[in-house]
Design a protein around this motif. Structure first.
Motif, mmCIF file in Angstrom:
data_model
loop_
_atom_site.group_PDB
_atom_site.id
_atom_site.type_symbol
_atom_site.label_atom_id
_atom_site.label_comp_id
_atom_site.label_asym_id
_atom_site.label_seq_id
_atom_site.Cartn_x
_atom_site.Cartn_y
_atom_site.Cartn_z
ATOM 1 N N SER A 94 -8.414 0.445 -2.915
ATOM 2 C CA SER A 94 -7.009 0.796 -3.092
ATOM 3 C C SER A 94 -6.170 -0.388 -3.559
ATOM 4 O O SER A 94 -5.247 -0.224 -4.360
ATOM 5 C CB SER A 94 -6.448 1.354 -1.786
ATOM 6 O OG SER A 94 -6.454 0.369 -0.767
ATOM 7 N N PRO A 106 0.813 -1.226 0.000
ATOM 8 C CA PRO A 106 0.000 0.000 0.000
ATOM 9 C C PRO A 106 0.842 1.269 0.000
ATOM 10 O O PRO A 106 0.402 2.308 -0.511
ATOM 11 C CB PRO A 106 -0.822 -0.120 1.295
ATOM 12 C CG PRO A 106 -0.766 -1.561 1.676
ATOM 13 C CD PRO A 106 0.556 -2.063 1.175
ATOM 14 N N LEU A 107 2.043 1.209 0.568
ATOM 15 C CA LEU A 107 2.889 2.406 0.609
ATOM 16 C C LEU A 107 3.354 2.810 -0.783
ATOM 17 O O LEU A 107 3.556 3.989 -1.067
ATOM 18 C CB LEU A 107 4.098 2.138 1.505
ATOM 19 C CG LEU A 107 3.780 1.811 2.968
ATOM 20 C CD1 LEU A 107 5.024 1.334 3.687
ATOM 21 C CD2 LEU A 107 3.188 3.012 3.676
ATOM 22 N N ASP A 124 1.789 7.908 10.147
ATOM 23 C CA ASP A 124 2.562 7.395 9.029
ATOM 24 C C ASP A 124 3.317 6.129 9.446
ATOM 25 O O ASP A 124 3.673 5.935 10.616
ATOM 26 C CB ASP A 124 3.564 8.444 8.542
ATOM 27 C CG ASP A 124 2.867 9.660 7.948
ATOM 28 O OD1 ASP A 124 1.653 9.564 7.669
ATOM 29 O OD2 ASP A 124 3.525 10.709 7.797
ATOM 30 N N SER A 152 0.197 4.436 -2.657
ATOM 31 C CA SER A 152 -0.492 5.548 -2.001
ATOM 32 C C SER A 152 0.270 6.844 -2.245
ATOM 33 O O SER A 152 1.440 6.848 -2.637
ATOM 34 C CB SER A 152 -0.619 5.296 -0.500
ATOM 35 O OG SER A 152 0.654 5.268 0.110
ATOM 36 N N THR A 153 -0.402 7.948 -1.980
ATOM 37 C CA THR A 153 0.200 9.271 -2.169
ATOM 38 C C THR A 153 0.841 9.798 -0.896
ATOM 39 O O THR A 153 1.422 10.878 -0.907
ATOM 40 C CB THR A 153 -0.867 10.262 -2.652
ATOM 41 O OG1 THR A 153 -1.945 10.291 -1.696
ATOM 42 C CG2 THR A 153 -1.406 9.846 -4.008
ATOM 43 N N ASN A 154 0.709 9.063 0.204
ATOM 44 C CA ASN A 154 1.316 9.466 1.474
ATOM 45 C C ASN A 154 2.082 8.287 2.054
ATOM 46 O O ASN A 154 2.326 7.294 1.370
ATOM 47 C CB ASN A 154 0.244 9.965 2.452
ATOM 48 C CG ASN A 154 -0.938 9.002 2.551
ATOM 49 O OD1 ASN A 154 -0.753 7.781 2.483
ATOM 50 N ND2 ASN A 154 -2.137 9.540 2.702
ATOM 51 N N LYS A 155 2.456 8.357 3.305
ATOM 52 C CA LYS A 155 3.231 7.300 3.951
ATOM 53 C C LYS A 155 2.359 6.430 4.841
ATOM 54 O O LYS A 155 2.847 5.832 5.787
ATOM 55 C CB LYS A 155 4.363 7.928 4.772
ATOM 56 C CG LYS A 155 5.375 8.694 3.944
ATOM 57 C CD LYS A 155 6.482 9.260 4.821
ATOM 58 C CE LYS A 155 7.496 10.016 3.982
ATOM 59 N NZ LYS A 155 8.592 10.576 4.839
ATOM 60 N N LYS A 156 1.083 6.358 4.516
ATOM 61 C CA LYS A 156 0.166 5.540 5.290
ATOM 62 C C LYS A 156 0.115 4.121 4.710
ATOM 63 O O LYS A 156 0.215 3.925 3.500
ATOM 64 C CB LYS A 156 -1.236 6.149 5.265
ATOM 65 C CG LYS A 156 -1.330 7.554 5.868
ATOM 66 C CD LYS A 156 -1.186 7.498 7.372
ATOM 67 C CE LYS A 156 -1.366 8.882 7.973
ATOM 68 N NZ LYS A 156 -2.729 9.415 7.753
ATOM 69 N N GLN A 157 -0.052 3.141 5.592
ATOM 70 C CA GLN A 157 -0.223 1.768 5.148
ATOM 71 C C GLN A 157 -1.700 1.392 5.062
ATOM 72 O O GLN A 157 -2.060 0.219 5.139
ATOM 73 C CB GLN A 157 0.521 0.802 6.068
ATOM 74 C CG GLN A 157 0.075 0.835 7.515
ATOM 75 C CD GLN A 157 0.848 -0.132 8.384
ATOM 76 O OE1 GLN A 157 1.362 0.227 9.426
ATOM 77 N NE2 GLN A 157 0.920 -1.379 7.966
ATOM 78 N N ASP A 158 -2.559 2.396 4.887
ATOM 79 C CA ASP A 158 -3.992 2.150 4.762
ATOM 80 C C ASP A 158 -4.256 1.300 3.518
ATOM 81 O O ASP A 158 -3.589 1.441 2.487
ATOM 82 C CB ASP A 158 -4.761 3.467 4.642
ATOM 83 C CG ASP A 158 -4.542 4.377 5.846
ATOM 84 O OD1 ASP A 158 -4.013 3.881 6.857
ATOM 85 O OD2 ASP A 158 -4.890 5.564 5.760
ATOM 86 N N TRP A 159 -5.242 0.438 3.620
ATOM 87 C CA TRP A 159 -5.637 -0.377 2.476
ATOM 88 C C TRP A 159 -7.142 -0.609 2.525
ATOM 89 O O TRP A 159 -7.782 -0.546 3.568
ATOM 90 C CB TRP A 159 -4.888 -1.705 2.459
ATOM 91 C CG TRP A 159 -5.142 -2.589 3.647
ATOM 92 C CD1 TRP A 159 -4.409 -2.679 4.779
ATOM 93 C CD2 TRP A 159 -6.245 -3.501 3.805
ATOM 94 N NE1 TRP A 159 -4.962 -3.572 5.649
ATOM 95 C CE2 TRP A 159 -6.086 -4.099 5.074
ATOM 96 C CE3 TRP A 159 -7.319 -3.861 3.014
ATOM 97 C CZ2 TRP A 159 -6.980 -5.051 5.570
ATOM 98 C CZ3 TRP A 159 -8.211 -4.808 3.501
ATOM 99 C CH2 TRP A 159 -8.046 -5.399 4.756
#
Length: 486
Positions: free
Chosen positions: A264, A249-250, A326, A253-260
Motif C-alpha cells: 500500500s 495511508p488515509l 476506523d 486508502s478507500t476507507n478510513k483505516k490507517q492500515d499500511w
C-alpha cells in the motif's frame, strides 16, 4: 566451452561467498513509525563500511600519486571524489516539504531542512586551498546527484564555530581541520536525484529493501528527503545513504483505516534479499494506542519494537499493520508534547526594506535548557544586533542570550552568520526578536518569479542538557521568505 562456463560461474559464486572475508561490509535497514495524526514515517538506511581505511592526507595531493582505488561494495564514483579533494567528513541532504515536529516528533535523520544542505570537514595543508577543494567537491557532487549544488558558492558558504561538530573522528595529521557549510532552500529532491542515489547501492533497486524505493510513491508522500553521510571511525570509513518519507495511508486508502503495508505504501514488495548484505532487517515501532495487528509475525519483539530479519531470505515480504476500527482525527491539540521543546520562527514586516525576525521557543521540560542557535542568511538580509530583545513568559530577560558571534555579510560575496546560546528555564516560553534590513537588489539579481520572493535557508538549533543524554541533539527548522513560518 562447457568447462569454461563452469569456471566463470564458480568465480562468480566464490566472489559472493567470500564477501564476508573482505574489508567491505554492507548493511540495510528499514524502520516504520505510526504517527498520531494517522501518517506513517519510513526511513531507509543503507550503510557501507570500508574497514581499516582512512581519509586521504591533503599533504599528498601535491604528489599526485594516490593509490589506485578498488572497491567491491563501496561506490567507486563517490570514493574517487573523496580522494580527489581529501575530504575527511561529508554530509549532504536534499529535502522537499516541511517536517511537522509537533505532530511527527523527532526524525530519525535530523537534517530535514527544506532544500539542499551540504557541509564538510577538510584538513588544511594541501597545495590546493580548502576553498578550492570545497568548490571542486560541490561541482563533483552536483554531477553525481544531478542537483544544482554548484550554486552553493561563496555567497552561500559559511564556517560556523560550534553548530556542526564532526560526527566521526578527525585524523591526527597535525593539521587544522576547517568546516564549510552551505544550503540552498530552493533546491528540492526529485526522480533525477533518486536514480544516481540507487546507483550507489551494491544491489541497486533489483533486490533487498531498495526494491521498495518506487519513485511514484516516494514523491507522492507528504514529506520526503534523501541524505548522504561519509565519516571516519576507528574501524574505517563509513558511508550511509538514507531516504526518509512521511506517507498518509488515509489519503491513499478507500476507507478510513490507517492500515499500511509494503504494497500500500510503495506499491511493491520485497521478493528477494540483497545477496551481499551482511544484515537486512525491518523495524516496526509498535503503536502505544488502540488495538492493531502486525503481519506477518515478527522474528523478535524488544522494547516496543518488532524486528524482521530479511538476511539471505528468498520469501516474499509484505510487512504491515492493520487496525480493526476506523481512524478518528483528534478534535483538539494533544496536551502531551512529543519533543522537549517546540519552535516557531517568523519574519514580520510588510515593507520591502525592513522586517523583524522572531523565534519563539517553548521548553516543555522541568530542566533548564541551553540551546545553540544559528542563523545563516544571504547578504540580502542584514541583522541589527542592537535591536535584539529577549522575553521569557513576556518578561524582558536579555540575560538569557549569551556567547553571540556575528560575521557581517559582504554584498555579492559572503552571507551573514549569527551564532548564540539561548537559555530557557523549565516550562517557559522564550521569545527572541531582532530587526533586519532587506537589501535593495538590482533588477538582474532577482530570481525567476520575483513576486514569489526568496527562499531563505533553515535555522539550526542544538539543545544541550548538563545531565541528560537521551534527548534529541539537533533540530533544523524549515523557513521560507516572504512568510517564513514554521
Amino acid at each position: 566451452m562447457l568447462r569454461t562456463g563452469f569456471f566463470v560461474i564458480f568465480l562468480l559464486l566464490s566472489s559472493v561467498l567470500c564477501l564476508e572475508d573482505t574489508v567491505e561490509e554492507f548493511q540495510e535497514q528499514l524502520s516504520f513509525k505510526s504517527l498520531r495524526d494517522g501518517r506513517v514515517a519510513s526511513t531507509f538506511s543503507f550503510k557501507t563500511l570500508l574497514k581499516d581505511a582512512t581519509p586521504r592526507d591533503p599533504q599528498t595531493l601535491a604528489l599526485d600519486n594516490d593509490d589506485s582505488q578498488h572497491y567491491t561494495l563501496f561506490p567507486l564514483t563517490l570514493g574517487q571524489i573523496l580522494r580527489q579533494y581529501a575530504i575527511t567528513e561529508l554530509h549532504l541532504t536534499l529535502n522537499a516539504g516541511k517536517w511537522n515536529y509537533d505532530s511527527w516528533g523527532y526524525p530519525d535523520e535530523p537534517g530535514v531542512g527544506v532544500g539542499a544542505e551540504l557541509w564538510a570537514w577538510m584538513a588544511d595543508g594541501s597545495s590546493l586551498s580548502i576553498d578550492e577543494r570545497w568548490q571542486g567537491v560541490r561541482n563533483a557532487l552536483a554531477g553525481l546527484f544531478c542537483a544544482s549544488l554548484g550554486s552553493l558558492d561563496e555567497q552561500r558558504t559559511t564556517s560556523p564555530r560550534l553548530s556542526f561538530p564532526p560526527e566521526g573522528s578527525l585524523p591526527d595529521w597535525g593539521l587544522p581541520h576547517e568546516l564549510r557549510h552551505a544550503s540552498h532552500a530552493s533546491e528540492h529532491v526529485c526522480t533525477e536525484n533518486l536514480t544516481p542515489f540507487l546507483k550507489l547501492l551494491p544491489c541497486k533497486s533489483l533486490s533487498g529493501l531498495a526494491a521498495l524505493l518506487n519513485p511514484h510513491r516516494l514523491f507522492d508522500a507528504d514529506w520526503h528527503g534523501m541524505s548522504l553521510h561519509v565519516l571516519w571511525r576507528p574501524v574505517g570509513i563509513e558511508m550511509r545513504l538514507n531516504f526518509q518519507l512521511v506517507s498518509d495511508p488515509l489519503r491513499i486508502s478507500t476507507n478510513k483505516k490507517q492500515d499500511w503495508s509494503f504494497a500500500s505504501l510503495f506499491d511493491r514488495v520485497v521478493e528477494k534479499a540483497c545477496p551481499v548484505a551482511k544484515s537486512s532487517r525491518v523495524i516496526v515501532d509498535l503503536p502505544t494506542y488502540g488495538v492493531y495487528r502486525v503481519h506477518p509475525e515478527p522474528s523478535e519483539i524488544l522494547n516496543g519494537k518488532a524486528y524482521y530479519d530479511l538476511t539471505n531470505s528468498n520469501q516474499v515480504w509484505d510487512i504491515g499493520t492493520m487496525w480493526p476500527v476506523d481512524f478518528e482525527y483528534p478534535l483538539s491539540k494533544p496536551t502531551e508534547a512529543l519533543l522537549p521543546f517546540s519552535v516557531r520562527r517568523s519574519l514580520f514586516g510588510s515593507t520591502q526594506d525592513r522586517g523583524q525576525l522572531s523565534i519563539v521557543v517553548t521548553n516543555n521540560q522541568n530542566e533548564t535548557l541551553q540551546m545553540l542557535y544559528l542563523e545563516t542568511m544571504p547578504w540580502i538580509v542584514q541583522f541589527y544586533l542592537h535591536t535584539i530583545r529577549v522575553h521569557s513568559d513576556d518578561i524582558p530577560s536579555d540575560n538569557l542570550v549569551s556567547n553571540i558571534t556575528y560575521v557581517l555579510p559582504v554584498p555579492h560575496a559572503r552571507p551573514a552568520t549569527f551564532e548564540s546560546v539561548l537559555t530557557l528555564p523549565g516550562h517557559s516560553t522564550l521569545t527572541f526578536t531582532m530587526d533586519v534590513a532587506k537589501t535593495f537588489l538590482r533588477y538582474t539579481e532577482h530570481p525567476p518569479d520575483a513576486q514569489r520572493g526568496w527562499d531563505l535557508p533553515p535555522a539550526f538549533l542544538h539543545p544541550s542538557y548538563s545531565h541528560r543524554t537521551d534527548l534529541p541533539t539537533t533540530l533544523v527548522a524549515s523557513i521560507h521568505h516572504p512568510y517564513l513560518l514554521i
